[in-house]
Scaffold this active site. Structure first.
Site, mmCIF file in Angstrom:
data_model
loop_
_atom_site.group_PDB
_atom_site.id
_atom_site.type_symbol
_atom_site.label_atom_id
_atom_site.label_comp_id
_atom_site.label_asym_id
_atom_site.label_seq_id
_atom_site.Cartn_x
_atom_site.Cartn_y
_atom_site.Cartn_z
ATOM 1 C CG ASP A 37 -2.121 1.118 0.951
ATOM 2 O OD1 ASP A 37 -2.167 1.830 0.192
ATOM 3 O OD2 ASP A 37 -2.954 1.090 1.971
ATOM 4 C CG ASP A 54 -4.052 4.328 -3.750
ATOM 5 O OD1 ASP A 54 -3.438 3.766 -3.023
ATOM 6 O OD2 ASP A 54 -5.107 4.454 -3.350
#
Length: 467
Positions: free
Chosen positions: A121, A345
Site C-alpha cells: 500500500d 495509489d
C-alpha cells in the site's frame, strides 16, 4: 614496539573500513526484492467464484478507501479513556480508514525471521503484522479472532523492542499514526487504536524490529530498527487473506522511507495483469529494478510531489486526451491548492476521477462503445457496462494522461475497459465529488514498471509484461 602496535591497529582499521565500503557498494549493486502477488493470485487460494463477485469485492474496498483519501487530509486524533486497563487493551475509537491494497508481498520480520503475507500500500504509513506480545510460546493459542492467519510471536524475537508510551516518539512523532494519549505506566508500550470506515478495526502497539530482505544476488540484508505495528486485534474485509500491511507512503516512519535510502533512494514495482490465472508474480524492489536494462530506452519520468498531498504520492496531471483530442477539463481539477490533485495509489483498484474530469472522460469513451447493448450490473458503482460480444480493443481510442512536464502515460485499453463478467465489460472509472482527489488505481497501472525515486522526487514508468 609502540610503533609496531600502532601500525597493526591502523592496518586493522583500514581493513574494516574497506570491508564496510564493499558491503555498502554491494547493497547498491544488488537491489533488495520482495515477491509481489495480486490478492486473487492462485497461490493465496482467495479468488472469488466469479469475475463479477471479484469486481464487487474490489469495489467495496475501493469505495471505502476513497472516502479515507478525501478525509485523511484533515486527520483527527481522539483520546480513549478507560480504567484499570493496559494500553494494548484499550477499546477501539473512531479513526481514519487507511484502506488496503490489492497486491501482496512476502515479508520477513523478527530475529529469527518469521514470514508473513502483507498488503502492498503506497498510501499507508504504518507497516503492521498480526502479532501477539507477552504470550510466550503459547501465542498461537491466543489467536482466536483470526485462527487461519499467521501470527508474529513477538516474545520469540530477540530484536523486538517496544516504544514506551511516555516517550516523545509516542506522544508527538507517532501522533499522526494514531498513537493513544493514555499511558498507565511510563514503560507501557505505545499503543494505536483505530476503527475503519467499512467496519474494519485494528488495535496494537508500536515496536522497533528487524526486517530481512532478499537481495538480487541471493544474499540477505537485515534492516534494523524498523517501526512495526504489532496488531493484537483486527477484523474486516479490508484485510481479507492478509497478515498485515506494508506501508509505503511518504512518511518518516514508513517502510519505504526506512528501506529506500539503503538502496539508492528508490523503490519500484511492476503489477502483473489483475486477471492472470497462472502462478505469475513480480517483485517489489528497493534499488535498481531487474527490468531497468530492458526498459532504459522506454522509461518516462515526471515530477513526484512528495509534500503536496502528504503522505500520498502526487503527480502533476495537466489533462487527459482521448483519441488525440484534449478533453475540456478545468485545470483546478488537477491543482491540489485549489481542492483537487492526483495521486498514484497501489491500494485502489479502479481509477477515481472528480466529477469535472469524470464526465468528459466517460462521454468520450461511451461514444466508442455505444454500438453495444448497454447493461446494468447490480452491486457495481460503475455507470457504464455493455455486452462485449464482438468487441475489439481497436474500437476504443487511446486514453492518455498528460503531465505538466510533458511526460505521457498511455495505459493499456484493457486497463480502463475492464472485464467484470463473462461477455460483460465496463468503463473502469468511478466519480468523486468535487472538490476531491483523483486516484490512478492499480488496474490502470498494471503491466507497467513504476519507479518511485524519493531522492530525486521523480516517478518513472514504462510498459512491461511484468514477468
Amino acid at each position: 614496539m609502540m610503533m609496531r602496535l600502532f601500525f597493526i591497529i591502523l592496518l586493522l582499521f583500514i581493513i574494516q573500513y574497506q570491508t564496510s565500503l564493499l558491503a555498502f557498494a554491494d547493497d547498491h549493486q544488488h537491489p533488495a526484492k520482495i515477491e509481489l502477488l495480486h490478492r486473487h493470485a492462485p497461490q493465496l487460494n482467495a479468488r472469488p467464484e466469479t469475475q463479477l463477485d471479484r469486481i464487487k469485492e474490489l469495489l467495496y474496498i475501493d469505495m471505502t478507501r476513497q472516502k479515507m483519501i478525501s478525509q485523511k487530509l484533515h486527520p483527527r486524533r481522539e483520546a480513549c479513556e478507560t480504567s484499570n486497563q493496559t494500553a494494548i487493551e484499550m477499546p477501539l475509537r473512531a479513526g481514519r480508514d487507511y484502506g488496503t491494497g490489492q497486491y501482496f508481498v512476502q515479508f520477513k520480520v523478527g530475529t529469527p525471521a518469521q514470514k508473513f503475507t502483507l498488503i502492498l500500500d503506497t498510501s499507508t504509513e504504518l507497516t503492521w503484522v498480526n502479532c501477539r506480545y507477552r504470550c510466550g510460546r503459547n501465542c498461537i493459542k491466543h489467536n482466536t479472532t483470526q485462527p487461519h492467519r499467521k501470527v508474529f510471536k513477538a516474545d520469540l524475537s530477540s530484536s523486538f523492542k517496544t516504544v514506551p508510551c511516555l516517550s516523545q516518539m509516542c506522544k508527538v512523532d507517532l501522533m499522526n499514526l494514531f498513537s493513544l494519549t493514555r499511558c498507565p505506566m511510563p514503560l507501557n508500550p505505545c499503543a494505536y487504536d483505530y476503527r475503519y470506515l467499512d467496519g474494519s478495526a485494528a488495535l496494537g502497539i508500536f515496536a522497533n524490529e528487524t526486517v530481512t530482505l532478499g537481495l538480487a544476488n541471493g544474499r540477505k540484508k537485515k534492516l534494523k530498527n524498523v517501526l512495526i505495528g504489532c496488531s493484537d486485534s483486527f477484523k474486516g474485509q479490508s484485510f481479507a487473506n492478509a497478515d498485515g500491511v506494508v506501508g509505503l507512503a511518504h512518511h518518516k516512519y514508513s517502510f519505504a522511507n526506512k528501506a529506500s535510502p539503503k538502496f539508492g533512494g528508490k523503490f519500484s514495482y511492476c503489477l502483473v495483469d489483475h486477471l492472470s490465472h497462472k502462478n505469475v508474480s513480480n517483485y517489489l524492489m528497493f534499488g535498481g529494478s531487474k527490468n531497468e536494462s530492458l526498459l532504459s530506452g522506454n522509461v518516462r519520468y515526471t515530477k513526484l510531489e512528495l509534500r503536496l498531498i502528504s503522505p500520498f504520492y502526487a503527480v502533476n496531471v495537466m489533462g487527459i486526451s482521448i483519441g488525440g483530442v484534449m478533453l475540456k477539463i478545468p485545470f483546478t481539477v488537477w491543482d491540489a491548492k485549489s481542492g483537487g490533485g492526483t495521486i498514484i495509489d497501489s491500494g485502489t483498484s479502479l481509477t477515481f476521477l472528480t466529477e469535472p474530469a469524470y464526465k468528459p472522460v466517460m462521454s468520450a469513451l461511451e461514444m466508442s462503445v455505444s454500438r453495444f447493448e448497454r447493461l446494468k450490473q447490480d452491486g457495481l458503482p460503475m455507470d457504464y457496462c455493455f455486452n462485449a460480444t464482438g468487441f475489439v480493443e481497436s474500437l476504443v481510442p487511446k486514453l492518455v494522461f498528460h503531465f505538466a512536464d510533458g511526460a505521457r502515460f498511455e495505459p493499456h485499453t484493457k486497463s480502463y475497459i475492464i472485464d467484470v463478467a463473462d461477455g460483460v465489460k465496463c468503463l473502469g472509472f468511478v466519480p468523486v465529488t468535487w472538490p476531491g482527489i483523483s486516484s490512478i488505481g492499480n488496474i490502470m497501472q498494471q503491466n507497467h514498471l513504476w519507479e518511485f525515486n524519493l531522492r530525486e522526487s521523480k516517478l518513472g514508468f514504462a510498459p512491461s509484461i511484468c514477468t
